[in-house]
Design a protein around this motif. Structure first.
Motif, PDB file in Angstrom:
ATOM      1  N   ASP A   6       0.771  -1.263  -0.090  1.00  0.00           N
ATOM      2  CA  ASP A   6       0.026  -0.072  -0.017  1.00  0.00           C
ATOM      3  C   ASP A   6       0.908   1.163   0.060  1.00  0.00           C
ATOM      4  N   GLU A   7       1.942   1.324   0.794  1.00  0.00           N
ATOM      5  CA  GLU A   7       2.669   2.545   0.709  1.00  0.00           C
ATOM      6  C   GLU A   7       3.386   2.613  -0.728  1.00  0.00           C
ATOM      7  N   LYS A   8       3.881   1.551  -1.284  1.00  0.00           N
ATOM      8  CA  LYS A   8       4.396   1.708  -2.573  1.00  0.00           C
ATOM      9  C   LYS A   8       3.387   2.012  -3.567  1.00  0.00           C
ATOM     10  N   LEU A   9       2.161   1.688  -3.598  1.00  0.00           N
ATOM     11  CA  LEU A   9       1.139   2.097  -4.378  1.00  0.00           C
ATOM     12  C   LEU A   9       1.034   3.285  -4.180  1.00  0.00           C
ATOM     13  N   GLY A  10       1.143   4.109  -3.253  1.00  0.00           N
ATOM     14  CA  GLY A  10       0.838   5.570  -2.826  1.00  0.00           C
ATOM     15  C   GLY A  10       2.082   6.308  -3.514  1.00  0.00           C
ATOM     16  N   LEU A  11       3.146   5.895  -3.801  1.00  0.00           N
ATOM     17  CA  LEU A  11       4.067   6.687  -4.634  1.00  0.00           C
ATOM     18  C   LEU A  11       3.633   6.783  -5.992  1.00  0.00           C
ATOM     19  N   LEU A  12       2.514   6.027  -6.459  1.00  0.00           N
ATOM     20  CA  LEU A  12       2.207   6.259  -8.035  1.00  0.00           C
ATOM     21  C   LEU A  12       1.503   7.446  -8.116  1.00  0.00           C
ATOM     22  N   THR A  13       1.589   7.823  -9.379  1.00  0.00           N
ATOM     23  CA  THR A  13       0.550   8.825  -9.927  1.00  0.00           C
ATOM     24  C   THR A  13      -0.072   8.369 -11.204  1.00  0.00           C
ATOM     25  N   TYR A  14      -1.511   8.605 -11.230  1.00  0.00           N
ATOM     26  CA  TYR A  14      -2.058   8.277 -12.694  1.00  0.00           C
ATOM     27  C   TYR A  14      -2.559   9.469 -13.114  1.00  0.00           C
ATOM     28  N   LYS A  15      -2.363   9.434 -14.572  1.00  0.00           N
ATOM     29  CA  LYS A  15      -3.106  10.551 -15.433  1.00  0.00           C
ATOM     30  C   LYS A  15      -4.408   9.990 -16.047  1.00  0.00           C
ATOM     31  N   ALA A  16      -5.720  10.101 -15.634  1.00  0.00           N
ATOM     32  CA  ALA A  16      -6.648   9.590 -15.952  1.00  0.00           C
ATOM     33  C   ALA A  16      -7.230  10.045 -17.505  1.00  0.00           C
ATOM     34  N   ASP A  17      -7.756   9.063 -18.270  1.00  0.00           N
ATOM     35  CA  ASP A  17      -8.342   9.583 -19.589  1.00  0.00           C
ATOM     36  C   ASP A  17      -9.569   9.471 -19.416  1.00  0.00           C
ATOM     37  N   SER A  19     -12.041  10.274 -21.430  1.00  0.00           N
ATOM     38  CA  SER A  19     -12.524   9.877 -22.395  1.00  0.00           C
ATOM     39  C   SER A  19     -12.708   8.331 -22.815  1.00  0.00           C
ATOM     40  N   PHE A  20     -11.695   7.767 -22.261  1.00  0.00           N
ATOM     41  CA  PHE A  20     -11.535   6.331 -22.394  1.00  0.00           C
ATOM     42  C   PHE A  20     -11.507   5.486 -21.334  1.00  0.00           C
ATOM     43  N   ALA A  21     -11.812   4.664 -20.790  1.00  0.00           N
ATOM     44  CA  ALA A  21     -11.763   3.867 -19.685  1.00  0.00           C
ATOM     45  C   ALA A  21     -11.024   2.590 -20.249  1.00  0.00           C
ATOM     46  N   HIS A  22      -9.788   2.268 -19.993  1.00  0.00           N
ATOM     47  CA  HIS A  22      -9.038   1.275 -20.685  1.00  0.00           C
ATOM     48  C   HIS A  22      -9.295  -0.211 -20.207  1.00  0.00           C
ATOM     49  N   ILE A  23     -10.204  -0.298 -19.173  1.00  0.00           N
ATOM     50  CA  ILE A  23     -10.342  -1.506 -18.608  1.00  0.00           C
ATOM     51  C   ILE A  23     -12.068  -1.350 -18.528  1.00  0.00           C
ATOM     52  N   LYS A  24     -12.654  -2.411 -18.744  1.00  0.00           N
ATOM     53  CA  LYS A  24     -14.104  -2.490 -18.620  1.00  0.00           C
ATOM     54  C   LYS A  24     -14.549  -4.095 -18.528  1.00  0.00           C
ATOM     55  N   ILE A  25     -15.894  -4.343 -18.147  1.00  0.00           N
ATOM     56  CA  ILE A  25     -16.061  -5.653 -17.947  1.00  0.00           C
ATOM     57  C   ILE A  25     -16.979  -5.840 -19.255  1.00  0.00           C
ATOM     58  N   GLU A  71      -1.133  -1.326 -14.369  1.00  0.00           N
ATOM     59  CA  GLU A  71      -0.831  -1.773 -15.632  1.00  0.00           C
ATOM     60  C   GLU A  71       0.102  -2.957 -15.602  1.00  0.00           C
ATOM     61  N   CYS A  72      -0.328  -3.628 -14.616  1.00  0.00           N
ATOM     62  CA  CYS A  72       0.532  -5.107 -14.478  1.00  0.00           C
ATOM     63  C   CYS A  72       0.269  -6.318 -15.242  1.00  0.00           C
ATOM     64  N   GLY A  73      -0.885  -6.226 -15.770  1.00  0.00           N
ATOM     65  CA  GLY A  73      -1.529  -7.153 -16.536  1.00  0.00           C
ATOM     66  C   GLY A  73      -2.186  -8.399 -16.119  1.00  0.00           C
ATOM     67  N   ALA A  74      -2.290  -8.624 -14.676  1.00  0.00           N
ATOM     68  CA  ALA A  74      -2.872  -9.515 -14.106  1.00  0.00           C
ATOM     69  C   ALA A  74      -4.379  -9.882 -14.529  1.00  0.00           C
ATOM     70  N   TRP A  88      -4.084  -1.313 -23.094  1.00  0.00           N
ATOM     71  CA  TRP A  88      -3.297  -0.372 -22.434  1.00  0.00           C
ATOM     72  C   TRP A  88      -3.805   1.082 -22.659  1.00  0.00           C
ATOM     73  N   PRO A  89      -3.719   1.873 -21.866  1.00  0.00           N
ATOM     74  CA  PRO A  89      -4.129   3.485 -21.783  1.00  0.00           C
ATOM     75  C   PRO A  89      -3.318   4.033 -23.203  1.00  0.00           C
ATOM     76  N   ARG A  90      -3.941   5.097 -23.599  1.00  0.00           N
ATOM     77  CA  ARG A  90      -3.662   6.007 -24.819  1.00  0.00           C
ATOM     78  C   ARG A  90      -2.233   6.540 -24.121  1.00  0.00           C
ATOM     79  N   GLY A  91      -1.205   6.994 -25.146  1.00  0.00           N
ATOM     80  CA  GLY A  91      -0.080   7.609 -24.834  1.00  0.00           C
ATOM     81  C   GLY A  91      -0.295   8.795 -23.983  1.00  0.00           C
ATOM     82  N   GLY A  92       0.706   9.080 -22.884  1.00  0.00           N
ATOM     83  CA  GLY A  92       0.407  10.150 -22.098  1.00  0.00           C
ATOM     84  C   GLY A  92      -0.446   9.930 -21.018  1.00  0.00           C
ATOM     85  N   PHE A  93      -1.334   9.131 -20.964  1.00  0.00           N
ATOM     86  CA  PHE A  93      -2.207   8.403 -19.776  1.00  0.00           C
ATOM     87  C   PHE A  93      -1.761   7.248 -19.107  1.00  0.00           C
ATOM     88  N   GLY A  94      -2.127   7.033 -18.110  1.00  0.00           N
ATOM     89  CA  GLY A  94      -2.076   6.064 -17.147  1.00  0.00           C
ATOM     90  C   GLY A  94      -1.147   5.982 -16.040  1.00  0.00           C
TER      91      GLY A  94
END
Length: 100
Positions: A6-17, A19-25, A71-74, A88-94
Motif C-alpha cells: 500500500d505504501e509503494k502504491l501510494g508513490l504512484l500517480t495516474y493521469k486518467a483518460d 474519454s476512454f476507460a481502458h478496462i471494463k467488464i 498496468e501489471c497485466g494480471a 493499454w491506456p493511450r499515450g500520455g495517460f495511465g
C-alpha cells in the motif's frame, strides 16, 4: 526490510483518460453476466494488487476503478470467464512510476 504494498502504491500517480476507460467488464448485464451467474470466487476482486475491481452485492455487478490500475497485466489472465476487456491506456495517460 519489509515492503508495504500500500505504501509503494501510494508513490504512484495516474493521469486518467476521462474519454476512454481502458478496462471494463465485457458483459456487465446483471441478468446474464458470468460475474453474476457463474463466478463464485470473483478472483478479480482479490488478485488485483491495486484493487481495481470491487463486487457490489447490492447492484450485483463488478465495479471497475480503472484509475487505480498499475498496468501489471494480471487482469488479462485472472478472469476465468474472459469477461474483462483490458487495453493499454493511450499515450500520455495511465500510471506514472517514481523511483524510490
Amino acid at each position: 526490510m519489509s515492503v508495504n504494498v500500500d505504501e509503494k502504491l501510494g508513490l504512484l500517480t495516474y493521469k486518467a483518460d476521462h474519454s476512454f476507460a481502458h478496462i471494463k467488464i465485457k458483459n456487465a448485464d446483471t441478468s446474464n453476466s458470468p460475474c453474476v451467474t457463474q463466478c463464485k470466487d470473483k478472483p478479480c476482486t482479490t488478485v488485483c494488487p491495486a484493487k481495481v475491481y470491487n463486487w457490489e452485492e447490492s447492484q450485483k455487478k463488478i465495479l471497475v476503478a480503472y484509475e487505480n490500475c498499475i498496468e501489471c497485466g494480471a487482469c488479462r489472465m485472472l478472469c476465468p470467464y474472459d469477461n474483462i476487456a483490458c487495453e493499454w491506456p493511450r499515450g500520455g495517460f495511465g500510471v506514472q512510476y517514481k523511483m524510490g
